[in-house]
Design a protein around this motif. Sequence first.
Motif, short mmCIF file in Angstrom:
data_model
loop_
_atom_site.label_atom_id
_atom_site.label_comp_id
_atom_site.label_asym_id
_atom_site.label_seq_id
_atom_site.Cartn_x
_atom_site.Cartn_y
_atom_site.Cartn_z
N GLY A 117 0.82 -1.22 0.00
CA GLY A 117 0.00 0.00 0.00
C GLY A 117 0.85 1.26 0.00
O GLY A 117 2.03 1.24 0.36
N THR A 118 0.21 2.35 -0.39
CA THR A 118 0.94 3.62 -0.59
C THR A 118 1.61 4.12 0.70
O THR A 118 2.76 4.55 0.69
N GLU A 119 0.87 4.03 1.81
CA GLU A 119 1.42 4.59 3.06
C GLU A 119 2.72 3.89 3.46
O GLU A 119 3.74 4.51 3.74
N ASP A 205 3.11 13.81 -12.56
CA ASP A 205 4.54 14.15 -12.54
C ASP A 205 5.35 13.07 -11.84
O ASP A 205 6.58 13.10 -11.87
N CYS A 206 4.66 12.13 -11.18
CA CYS A 206 5.34 11.12 -10.35
C CYS A 206 5.40 9.78 -11.07
O CYS A 206 4.48 9.41 -11.78
N CYS A 207 6.47 9.02 -10.81
CA CYS A 207 6.48 7.62 -11.24
C CYS A 207 5.55 6.86 -10.28
O CYS A 207 5.32 7.31 -9.17
N PRO A 208 5.03 5.73 -10.71
CA PRO A 208 4.19 4.94 -9.79
C PRO A 208 5.05 4.01 -8.92
O PRO A 208 6.25 3.84 -9.18
N PHE A 209 4.45 3.43 -7.92
CA PHE A 209 5.07 2.30 -7.22
C PHE A 209 4.84 1.08 -8.11
O PHE A 209 3.70 0.83 -8.51
N SER A 210 5.88 0.33 -8.40
CA SER A 210 5.74 -0.82 -9.31
C SER A 210 6.42 -2.06 -8.73
O SER A 210 7.41 -1.96 -8.00
N LEU A 327 10.76 5.70 -16.10
CA LEU A 327 10.20 5.32 -14.80
C LEU A 327 8.74 5.81 -14.71
O LEU A 327 7.90 5.21 -14.06
N LYS A 328 8.48 6.94 -15.38
CA LYS A 328 7.16 7.59 -15.33
C LYS A 328 6.06 6.69 -15.87
O LYS A 328 5.01 6.56 -15.26
N SER A 329 6.30 6.05 -17.02
CA SER A 329 5.24 5.24 -17.61
C SER A 329 5.57 3.74 -17.57
O SER A 329 4.70 2.92 -17.24
C1 COA Z 1 1.95 9.52 -6.77
C2 COA Z 1 1.54 8.50 -5.73
C3 COA Z 1 1.49 9.18 -4.35
C4 COA Z 1 0.18 7.95 -6.08
O1 COA Z 1 -0.21 7.03 -5.12
P1 COA Z 1 -1.77 6.73 -4.79
O2 COA Z 1 -2.50 8.03 -4.72
O3 COA Z 1 -1.81 5.85 -3.60
O4 COA Z 1 -2.23 6.00 -6.08
P2 COA Z 1 -3.00 4.60 -6.15
O5 COA Z 1 -2.02 3.50 -6.14
O6 COA Z 1 -4.10 4.58 -5.11
O7 COA Z 1 -3.64 4.69 -7.59
C5 COA Z 1 -4.75 5.56 -7.86
C6 COA Z 1 -4.85 5.71 -9.36
O8 COA Z 1 -3.77 6.53 -9.85
C7 COA Z 1 -2.97 5.78 -10.76
N1 COA Z 1 -1.59 6.12 -10.42
C8 COA Z 1 -0.92 5.79 -9.32
N2 COA Z 1 0.30 6.34 -9.34
C9 COA Z 1 0.38 7.02 -10.50
C10 COA Z 1 1.38 7.78 -11.10
N3 COA Z 1 2.56 7.97 -10.48
N4 COA Z 1 1.15 8.34 -12.32
C11 COA Z 1 -0.04 8.17 -12.93
N5 COA Z 1 -1.05 7.43 -12.40
C12 COA Z 1 -0.82 6.88 -11.21
C13 COA Z 1 -3.29 4.34 -10.49
O9 COA Z 1 -3.08 3.55 -11.66
C14 COA Z 1 -4.73 4.40 -10.11
O10 COA Z 1 -5.53 4.54 -11.27
P3 COA Z 1 -6.92 3.78 -11.40
O11 COA Z 1 -7.78 4.32 -10.27
O12 COA Z 1 -7.41 4.16 -12.76
O13 COA Z 1 -6.61 2.33 -11.23
C15 COA Z 1 2.57 7.34 -5.69
O14 COA Z 1 2.53 6.68 -6.95
C16 COA Z 1 3.98 7.83 -5.41
O15 COA Z 1 4.32 8.20 -4.29
N6 COA Z 1 4.87 7.80 -6.41
C17 COA Z 1 6.27 8.13 -6.23
C18 COA Z 1 7.07 6.89 -5.91
C19 COA Z 1 8.47 7.21 -5.45
O16 COA Z 1 8.70 8.11 -4.66
N7 COA Z 1 9.44 6.45 -5.93
C20 COA Z 1 10.82 6.67 -5.60
C21 COA Z 1 11.35 7.75 -6.45
S1 COA Z 1 12.91 8.35 -5.93
#
Ligand code: COA
Length: 384
Positions: A117-119, A205-210, A327-329
């Motif tokens: 999970g995100t948290e 603007d953010c990459c997703p968690f993958s 990383l974005k897509s």
């Molecule tokens: C941006 C972020 C906070 C989003 O998390 P979230 O709000 O919990 O998102 P969820 O996983 O609940 O997904 C919600 C929706 O947004 C989409 N989504 C999630 N992250 C996304 C992203 N980065 N870009 C585009 N879409 C995204 C999901 O596919 C989902 O879409 P759906 O409802 O159509 O299925 C999280 O992806 C993040 O923190 N990313 C940065 C990761 C990071 O820091 N990596 C290390 C880098 S140094």
Amino acid sequence: MEKVCVLGAGSTKYGKLEDSITDITIQASVGAIESAGIDPKEIQAGYISNVFGVADKQVHLGPVVMSNLGIPEKPSLSIESACGSGSVSFREAFANVAAGFYDAVLVAGTEKVTHTGTEWTTTYFSYCSDFFYEGGAGASFPGLFASMARAYLTEFKATEEDLARVAVKNHENGLLNPKAHLRKKITVDDVLNSAVVASPLKLYDCCPFSDGASAVILCSEKFAKEHSKNYVNVIGSGRGGSPATLQGRDHMTTIPSTKLAAQAAYKMAGITAKDIDFAEVHDCFTIAEIVDTEDLGFFEKGQGVQAVREGRTSMKGDIAINPSGGLKSKGHPIGATGVGQVVEVFEQLTGKAGERTVQDAKIGLTHNFGATGASCAVHIFQSV
Ligand SMILES: CC(C)(COP(=O)(O)OP(=O)(O)OC[C@H]1O[C@@H](n2cnc3c(N)ncnc32)[C@H](O)[C@@H]1OP(=O)(O)O)[C@@H](O)C(=O)NCCC(=O)NCCS
């Protein structure tokens, strides 16, 4: 030094995966072994990068991977260097093959975190910063890169639309990549209207968690020639470091480790930034790609943003940046990302990139860093 080559590459899809961390790592490794056309017993060592195996109840992945491949007697190294783990692992493997210790090795990177999970994932990832000054004080990675973005926008009079253009381009590239996590065409307005994560950075603007795993077979030129015509030469390898915290740096709009790693890699390859046809760079946030392309020497300081406006970094531009989707897509399974970039370069330079092929490309570069660039590795590859 022995000449070093990439002989084969394999990868799982990036995204939310059901299989265990061990399973996805084996899937990618078997893909690389089959692509190289070798017997697993020809592999002499393994370099396995991963950051949060603990989240899937499996650390010390090196011996687990080697045992599952039927070669438990072969030595392995389990490597962690935050989001830059994959490229650091690749560099260690490169150094050992170049030094003549091994003829053929497996480099595999892997991550499995989305189920937490995100948290929790945000919390885990913040352990990769200098936790006392950054993560522990509430500065997660979106917050830290937002600080860099704010500084860049102010210093170079760039706009949030400019950042958005990076996301639009990378999503467009990722649409052509069947293994990408987020395969979705977006517009500048979609980015601007998406939820604010840490101003000025928004969701897109953010990459997703993958989750995901990638692997390559690295070998000496002699070994490559004996096995295949489909290999790629590694012509440059460089590493660099930066102060671990943003506050420890002289400037917020440049990453010193990128410059150091790039200079070392260009020197080894005997080329300059102008010779690079395409690059896979560390675009964990849109601002990072702009800063990276300047630090790598593709554009003057402050001009990276203008290059994006003019489409110079698109597939048909002067230098294609992140043809995989970045990383974005494509996604960012942090332990796998640096190896996944090499998989993309291998596919591009051996005619396996299909619809997303960068036309007439001969030289590709990979750039991958840990945290806000505290550690970094750059590699340069040339087609045979
Ligand atoms: C941006 C972020 C906070 C989003 O998390 P979230 O709000 O919990 O998102 P969820 O996983 O609940 O997904 C919600 C929706 O947004 C989409 N989504 C999630 N992250 C996304 C992203 N980065 N870009 C585009 N879409 C995204 C999901 O596919 C989902 O879409 P759906 O409802 O159509 O299925 C999280 O992806 C993040 O923190 N990313 C940065 C990761 C990071 O820091 N990596 C290390 C880098 S140094």
